[in-house]
Design a protein around this motif. Structure first.
Motif, PDB file in Angstrom:
ATOM      1  N   GLU A 174       4.178 -15.008  -0.303  1.00 24.19           N
ATOM      2  CA  GLU A 174       4.823 -14.119  -1.264  1.00 24.19           C
ATOM      3  C   GLU A 174       3.912 -13.750  -2.434  1.00 24.19           C
ATOM      4  N   GLU A 175       3.107 -14.708  -2.862  1.00 21.43           N
ATOM      5  CA  GLU A 175       2.200 -14.456  -3.992  1.00 21.43           C
ATOM      6  C   GLU A 175       1.203 -13.349  -3.648  1.00 21.43           C
ATOM      7  N   GLU A 176       0.635 -13.420  -2.431  1.00 20.02           N
ATOM      8  CA  GLU A 176      -0.338 -12.410  -2.008  1.00 20.02           C
ATOM      9  C   GLU A 176       0.352 -11.057  -1.809  1.00 20.02           C
ATOM     10  N   ARG A 177       1.572 -11.069  -1.278  1.00 21.84           N
ATOM     11  CA  ARG A 177       2.315  -9.810  -1.098  1.00 21.84           C
ATOM     12  C   ARG A 177       2.546  -9.121  -2.451  1.00 21.84           C
ATOM     13  N   GLN A 178       2.875  -9.912  -3.457  1.00 20.94           N
ATOM     14  CA  GLN A 178       3.112  -9.343  -4.796  1.00 20.94           C
ATOM     15  C   GLN A 178       1.831  -8.709  -5.332  1.00 20.94           C
ATOM     16  N   GLU A 179       0.700  -9.381  -5.118  1.00 22.16           N
ATOM     17  CA  GLU A 179      -0.596  -8.832  -5.562  1.00 22.16           C
ATOM     18  C   GLU A 179      -0.884  -7.501  -4.879  1.00 22.16           C
ATOM     19  N   VAL A 180      -0.611  -7.446  -3.562  1.00 22.45           N
ATOM     20  CA  VAL A 180      -0.839  -6.203  -2.804  1.00 22.45           C
ATOM     21  C   VAL A 180       0.066  -5.100  -3.342  1.00 22.45           C
ATOM     22  N   ALA A 181       1.348  -5.435  -3.574  1.00 26.66           N
ATOM     23  CA  ALA A 181       2.320  -4.452  -4.071  1.00 26.66           C
ATOM     24  C   ALA A 181       1.917  -3.915  -5.442  1.00 26.66           C
ATOM     25  N   ASP A 182       1.293  -4.759  -6.256  1.00 27.77           N
ATOM     26  CA  ASP A 182       0.872  -4.346  -7.604  1.00 27.77           C
ATOM     27  C   ASP A 182      -0.476  -3.627  -7.599  1.00 27.77           C
ATOM     28  N   GLY A 183      -1.163  -3.641  -6.458  1.00 29.31           N
ATOM     29  CA  GLY A 183      -2.524  -3.105  -6.400  1.00 29.31           C
ATOM     30  C   GLY A 183      -2.587  -1.639  -6.014  1.00 29.31           C
ATOM     31  N   ASP A 184      -3.792  -1.222  -5.573  1.00 31.86           N
ATOM     32  CA  ASP A 184      -4.050   0.187  -5.249  1.00 31.86           C
ATOM     33  C   ASP A 184      -3.526   0.550  -3.859  1.00 31.86           C
ATOM     34  N   GLN A 185      -3.807   1.786  -3.450  1.00 32.35           N
ATOM     35  CA  GLN A 185      -3.360   2.279  -2.144  1.00 32.35           C
ATOM     36  C   GLN A 185      -3.865   1.377  -1.024  1.00 32.35           C
ATOM     37  N   THR A 198       0.103  10.301   1.701  1.00 36.11           N
ATOM     38  CA  THR A 198       0.597   9.166   0.901  1.00 36.11           C
ATOM     39  C   THR A 198      -0.496   8.637  -0.022  1.00 36.11           C
ATOM     40  N   TYR A 199      -1.728   8.589   0.474  1.00 40.90           N
ATOM     41  CA  TYR A 199      -2.869   8.115  -0.318  1.00 40.90           C
ATOM     42  C   TYR A 199      -3.060   9.010  -1.554  1.00 40.90           C
ATOM     43  N   GLU A 200      -2.964  10.332  -1.336  1.00 41.18           N
ATOM     44  CA  GLU A 200      -3.170  11.275  -2.443  1.00 41.18           C
ATOM     45  C   GLU A 200      -2.095  11.124  -3.522  1.00 41.18           C
ATOM     46  N   LYS A 201      -0.896  10.704  -3.116  1.00 42.28           N
ATOM     47  CA  LYS A 201       0.184  10.466  -4.085  1.00 42.28           C
ATOM     48  C   LYS A 201       0.006   9.140  -4.812  1.00 42.28           C
ATOM     49  N   GLY A 202      -0.929   8.299  -4.318  1.00 49.29           N
ATOM     50  CA  GLY A 202      -1.129   6.974  -4.910  1.00 49.29           C
ATOM     51  C   GLY A 202      -0.203   5.923  -4.325  1.00 49.29           C
ATOM     52  N   GLY A 203       0.433   6.244  -3.177  1.00 45.26           N
ATOM     53  CA  GLY A 203       1.389   5.306  -2.570  1.00 45.26           C
ATOM     54  C   GLY A 203       0.770   4.410  -1.509  1.00 45.26           C
ATOM     55  N   LYS A 204       1.614   3.582  -0.949  1.00 48.46           N
ATOM     56  CA  LYS A 204       1.205   2.638   0.097  1.00 48.46           C
ATOM     57  C   LYS A 204       1.946   2.980   1.393  1.00 48.46           C
ATOM     58  N   ILE A 205       1.318   2.682   2.515  1.00 49.81           N
ATOM     59  CA  ILE A 205       1.924   2.951   3.826  1.00 49.81           C
ATOM     60  C   ILE A 205       2.341   1.618   4.434  1.00 49.81           C
ATOM     61  N   VAL A 206       3.618   1.476   4.750  1.00 47.75           N
ATOM     62  CA  VAL A 206       4.134   0.248   5.373  1.00 47.75           C
ATOM     63  C   VAL A 206       4.530   0.586   6.809  1.00 47.75           C
ATOM     64  N   ILE A 207       3.949  -0.130   7.775  1.00 47.73           N
ATOM     65  CA  ILE A 207       4.210   0.138   9.197  1.00 47.73           C
ATOM     66  C   ILE A 207       4.818  -1.113   9.838  1.00 47.73           C
ATOM     67  N   PRO A 208       6.114  -1.092  10.154  1.00 46.00           N
ATOM     68  CA  PRO A 208       6.683  -2.212  10.916  1.00 46.00           C
ATOM     69  C   PRO A 208       6.110  -2.154  12.339  1.00 46.00           C
ATOM     70  N   ALA A 209       5.603  -3.266  12.842  1.00 45.87           N
ATOM     71  CA  ALA A 209       4.924  -3.213  14.147  1.00 45.87           C
ATOM     72  C   ALA A 209       5.149  -4.491  14.930  1.00 45.87           C
ATOM     73  N   PHE A 210       5.157  -4.356  16.251  1.00 45.93           N
ATOM     74  CA  PHE A 210       5.254  -5.520  17.126  1.00 45.93           C
ATOM     75  C   PHE A 210       3.898  -6.223  17.109  1.00 45.93           C
ATOM     76  N   ALA A 211       3.929  -7.548  17.022  1.00 45.36           N
ATOM     77  CA  ALA A 211       2.687  -8.320  16.859  1.00 45.36           C
ATOM     78  C   ALA A 211       1.738  -8.134  18.031  1.00 45.36           C
ATOM     79  N   VAL A 212       2.303  -7.993  19.236  1.00 52.25           N
ATOM     80  CA  VAL A 212       1.479  -7.947  20.454  1.00 52.25           C
ATOM     81  C   VAL A 212       1.431  -6.517  20.986  1.00 52.25           C
ATOM     82  N   GLY A 213       0.266  -5.921  20.971  1.00 57.28           N
ATOM     83  CA  GLY A 213       0.079  -4.624  21.608  1.00 57.28           C
ATOM     84  C   GLY A 213       0.066  -3.463  20.634  1.00 57.28           C
ATOM     85  N   ARG A 214       1.235  -3.138  20.040  1.00 59.27           N
ATOM     86  CA  ARG A 214       1.280  -1.952  19.172  1.00 59.27           C
ATOM     87  C   ARG A 214       0.427  -2.156  17.930  1.00 59.27           C
ATOM     88  N   SER A 215       0.468  -3.354  17.358  1.00 57.24           N
ATOM     89  CA  SER A 215      -0.332  -3.596  16.143  1.00 57.24           C
ATOM     90  C   SER A 215      -1.810  -3.378  16.411  1.00 57.24           C
TER      91      SER A 215
END
Length: 642
Positions: free
Chosen positions: A492-503, A406-423
């Motif tokens: 939301e503002e920070e999420r938008q910045e992340v979405a617009d940014g690099d890998q 995914t990094y080589e394609k220039g994309g982002k990795i989104v991982i849904p995770a449980f807050a306690v333990g798996r994260s």
């Protein structure tokens, strides 16, 4: 005079016989499971390092010594002396003196250095200033939960003393019945996952083990109103034992206080803190979803006020005829296999709670070494004959390959995770992979409750895997403090910045895509075909996560940004991948190994906490493999064992 008062008088006389003549004991009280000795001579007690150990061994009780006010050095002078005794490297951050009990709470970054070898530094403090030191860790990552819990318990010290004295008298009351029998009643989580709850009964005592909800099934709660539970009145229950903080085990404990329960909750210290965090979030989610919460936040505070924390391995009286010992369950922070020793060697029952048999990056594997267990109540989440998980090393390699692609394609990795333990498990994998160059260094954004749950993990490193604990003790090696980790706290503002940014990598709740910040990430990044959604945890039937996993690419999503909150459909163009092997539960082989390596093995096993196929498969396998009596009970069954 009550039987407890008479017992305390006899204990006081016996203590006085055992201690040197120049030491005075002014009073003896029970506070919860502890025997508390009040003395004008705390310095003399502290001078003899073996005295308390000898008394504890003789009376088979945990003993605390409290000084009379007359024996205490003034706080300013005491603070100066304490700081001079404790090595500077311990990094003491706070001293909090409590005149009502003669205790000084010492908060330090390195509690072990405050304690000293075999408690030598603590004894030195009492010897010099009279105060009884209690030590807590300064969280390496600031935690509002830990801070709030500590401050709340500090404010409620007087109430807690009253609760503990009442509980202590209840524990040490005279046994009324000469009959000897043991029963377990199933109130939930039988042939299902969720609403875990059981009652362990003897002729004298009733203990409630867990009280959880059923995820995704509003209104399906444990059968608390039956006669052996709350049907005879909330205070017919002597104690509640909580195996761990996950909501399917802990969500409805505050409901007991709404019904009038006023007794103790036994759990580990991290379970107490995580329970408070998750229960308050549970109420918040209910309100956001337009549901009526089952209780008010005040009941969460009552629950915390009534907790009596127990450390792994401590044998603790919780009733006249029952002793409880917690052991590491390897599932989440503070999770415990709960061992009950009933009567004077009459019978032993262990409740596994949720377990992970093998070591993980976060935890040592579950403990199954008990002196005796006649009956084991065992989780069966992955007990089905085909429930074998991918080896963790293979899982990690799989995740690393997905990230690199995914990094080589220039994309982002989104991982849904449980807050306690798996994260936290995934954070450790990512930190090690970046440090060793297996994946490029990039920002890892943590959204939802993940950062707060991580802060709680770092507060209690003694509950983590041995080598991880050692790393956390050294700030420069603490993996959770790696530069790559960023807490999303500007919304939301920070999420938008992340979405617009690099890998980058994004870890976000909720783990099953049932709401929370993950929905925002799907809006921002879902339409990008170069990015990837990676599932690392179980996706329950009926959840949006399961649907996406099964191929849904048109998903309903609430658009709060410009459509008046109307539901829209989002076209999901990002790739979807699933990486097995990061579960906090033992798989089929782990469950079989847990029983196989027990010595001696239990005579009977109740397979619970799994769907009908899983519990029946596991029950049948244990019976055929180990020639033991096994059961796959339904809810509302009662088993008599003695």
């Amino acid at each position: 005079m009550s039987s407890v008062d008479k017992q305390l008088d006899e204990l006081k006389a016996e203590v006085e016989e055992q201690i040197p003549n120049d030491i005075t004991v002014s009073d003896v009280k029970y506070e919860g499971p502890e025997l508390v000795l009040y003395t004008p001579d705390p310095k003399r007690f502290a001078s003899d390092g073996d005295l308390i150990r000898t008394l504890a061994s003789r009376f088979r009780k945990r003993i605390t010594v409290r000084p009379d006010p007359t024996a205490l050095t003034q706080t300013d002078a005491a603070a100066e002396k304490i700081r001079s005794i404790i090595p500077a490297e311990a990094n003491v951050t706070d001293l909090d003196f409590h005149h009502d009990t003669g205790e000084v709470v010492i908060e330090a970054a390195k509690p072990g250095m405050v304690i000293g070898r075999h408690g030598s530094t603590l004894r030195e403090i009492t010897k010099e200033v009279g105060w009884t030191p209690e030590v807590v860790r300064t969280p390496p990552i600031e935690s509002s939960t830990v801070s709030n819990v500590r401050n709340f318990l500090k404010q409620e010290r007087e109430d807690r003393r009253d609760i503990l004295e009442r509980v202590g008298r209840q524990i040490h009351r005279e046994q009324l019945s000469r009959e000897e029998w043991v029963r377990i009643s199933t109130l939930g989580c039988c042939r299902e996952v969720g609403r875990a709850s059981f009652v362990l009964s003897t002729a004298d005592t009733r203990i409630l083990i867990d009280c959880g909800d059923k995820p995704g099934a509003e209104g399906e709660v444990p059968y608390l109103q039956v006669p052996e539970a709350l049907g005879s009145g909330a205070n017919s229950i002597d104690a509640v034992v909580l195996t761990h903080a996950h909501l399917d085990h802990s969500a409805l404990v505050p409901l007991l206080f709404k019904y009038g329960y006023d007794g103790p909750i036994y759990c580990t210290e991290p379970t107490r803190d995580l329970m408070g965090l998750l229960q308050l979030d549970y109420l918040d989610v209910a309100v956001k979803e337009g549901r009526t919460p089952p209780y008010e936040s005040e009941m969460v505070r009552e629950t915390i006020k009534h907790t009596i924390p127990i450390e792994y391995g401590d044998v603790t009286d919780i009733a006249p005829d029952i002793k409880l010992t917690f052991h590491n369950a390897g599932h989440i922070l503070g999770s415990a296999v709960s061992h009950f020793h009933i009567g004077d060697g009459m019978y032993n029952v262990a409740f596994s709670g949720d377990i992970h048999y093998d070591d993980t990056r976060l935890f040592n594997g579950a403990v199954n070494d008990f002196p005796r267990v006649e009956t084991l109540v065992m989780e069966s989440t992955y007990g089905g004959r085909n429930d074998y998980q991918t080896d963790q090393e293979d899982s990690e390699q799989n995740l690393i390959e997905i990230i690199n692609e995914t990094y080589e394609k220039g994309g982002k990795i989104v991982i849904p995770a449980f807050a306690v333990g798996r994260s936290q498990e995934i954070m450790l994998v990512l930190e090690e992979a970046m440090r060793s160059g297996k994946i490029p260094s990039m920002p890892v954004h943590l959204d939802g409750m993940i950062w707060e749950a991580t802060a709680i993990h770092t507060t209690y490193p003694e509950y983590l895997r041995d080598d991880l604990r050692d790393r956390i003790f050294h700030e420069d090696k603490n993996p959770f403090l790696a530069d790559e980790f960023n807490h999303i706290d500007a919304g939301e503002e920070e999420r938008q910045e992340v979405a617009d940014g690099d890998q980058c990598i994004i870890l976000s709740t909720s783990g099953m895509v049932t709401g929370g910040p993950i929905m925002s990430w799907l809006r921002h990044i879902g339409p990008d075909p170069d990015s990837r959604l990676v599932f690392v945890g179980y996706q329950a039937q009926g959840t949006l996560g399961r649907r996406i996993q099964n191929g849904w690419d048109e998903i309903p999503i609430n658009d709060r940004n410009g459509n008046g909150g109307r539901n829209n459909t989002l076209s999901l163009k990002m790739d979807v991948a699933t990486v097995d092997g990061f579960s906090g539960h033992a798989d089929r082989q782990g469950l079989m190994n847990f029983v196989r390596t027990m010595n001696p093995r239990p005579e009977k096993v109740l397979c619970v906490h799994g769907d009908e196929r899983s519990v029946q498969d596991l029950s049948s396998a244990l019976y055929h493999k180990f020639n033991m009596r096994t059961f796959a009970p339904k809810n509302l069954e009662t088993f008599r064992f003695k």
